[in-house]
Enzyme design. Structure first.
Site: not given
Ligand SMILES: [Zn+2]
Length: 308
Positions: A126
């Site tokens: 992320h």
């Molecule tokens: Zn995840």
């Protein structure tokens, strides 16, 4: 050598708030399951080396790296927002986590092994160029890919990501990098709710409904990832290996099992065996929060990649 597992004790020292699912016990659950499955006799374990500042700077903006350094607490846990927490040793842990992928690329490119699994945290997929989020500080898999491009002059590196969340950070880093193919499968709509409709030939986003089970997952991978790999002809495969799409994992609604992780891992290994230009696979832990399911899923993943 069948497969090499890379980890580092410093990865246990990145602390999250009490009761947080992204906990140090995840690495221990994996380690224990690898031991109890009897795999320690056929696997080789290595201690991770630390990432360098130059390797971090290939992926992340200087300002973001400086921000992390400046917000590191001397005690307790600092909440930076966006599901990012720092404890005093978090960046040490993150440097070994990122370094393990670089080391994995070295081991595969130098012909020591065809298969590496990095049992490390914090996870990475992320983390975008200029911001961390979703438990991720440095984008480990992106740092490994940039190392393969820069240090070995590779022209085609594939990253496949079967974590239940979209690898928005990896997409952000490689959006305009045709030497990297990024294939991601993920529950949709779902966190991180960032743009998945990017229309780039090197980005293959495979959104999956919350009701997805193994057969639909396998069909989607067969329909979208495998032809993309065939067309791209990667010289190296990197895996963002998140196991939070597991049936028992509270983080998501998708219901995969160990057999599905085994299946997708077999497909990747078969690709390597059938294509001489592809040197091997470096897989790095991303999510996966039900500890027993995580341990079993990683064993299935490693066994399939190593053909054990
Ligand atoms: Zn995840």
């Amino acid at each position: 050598m069948t497969a090499i597992i890379i980890s580092h004790p410093a990865c246990l020292e990145h602390l999250m708030p009490e009761g947080h699912p992204e906990c140090p016990q995840r690495l221990e659950a994996i380690h224990n399951q690898l031991l109890s499955s009897g795999l320690e006799f056929v696997l080789t374990e290595r201690e991770a080396t630390e990432v360098t500042d130059a390797q971090l700077a290939r992926v992340h903006d200087t300002q973001y790296l400086q921000k992390l350094n400046s917000q590191l607490p001397t005690e307790g846990i600092a909440n930076l927002g966006d599901d990012i927490f720092l404890s005093p040793l978090s960046l040490v842990a993150a440097r070994y986590a990122a370094g393990s992928g670089v080391q994995g690329v070295d081991l595969v490119m130098q012909g020591t092994t065809k298969v590496v699994f990095c049992n490390v945290r914090p996870p990475g997929h992320h983390a975008e160029r200029a911001r961390g989020m979703g438990f991720c500080l440095y984008n480990n898999i992106a740092i490994a890919a940039c190392h393969a491009l820069d240090a070995y002059g590779l022209r085609r590196v594939a990253i496949v990501d079967f974590d239940v969340h979209h690898g928005n950070g990896t997409q952000d880093v490689f959006l305009n990098e045709p030497r990297v193919l990024f294939c991601s499968s993920f529950q949709h709509p779902f966190y991180p709710d960032t743009d998945i409709d990017v229309k780039r030939s090197n980005i293959v986003n495979v959104p999956l409904p919350a009701t997805t089970k193994g057969p639909e997952f396998q069909q989607a991978i067969s329909d979208h990832w495998l032809p993309a790999l065939e067309d791209f002809a990667p010289e190296l495969i990197l895996v963002s290996a998140g196991f939070d799409a597991h049936l028992l994992d509270d983080m998501s609604s998708i219901s995969l099992t160990e057999q599905d992780y085994q299946w997708v891992s077999e497909q990747l290994r078969a690709y390597v065996d059938e294509h001489q230009q592809c040197r091997g696979i470096v897989s790095m832990l991303e999510g996966g929060y039900d500890l027993p399911a995580l341990g079993r899923s990683v064993v299935a993943h490693v066994k399939a990649m190593a053909k054990l």
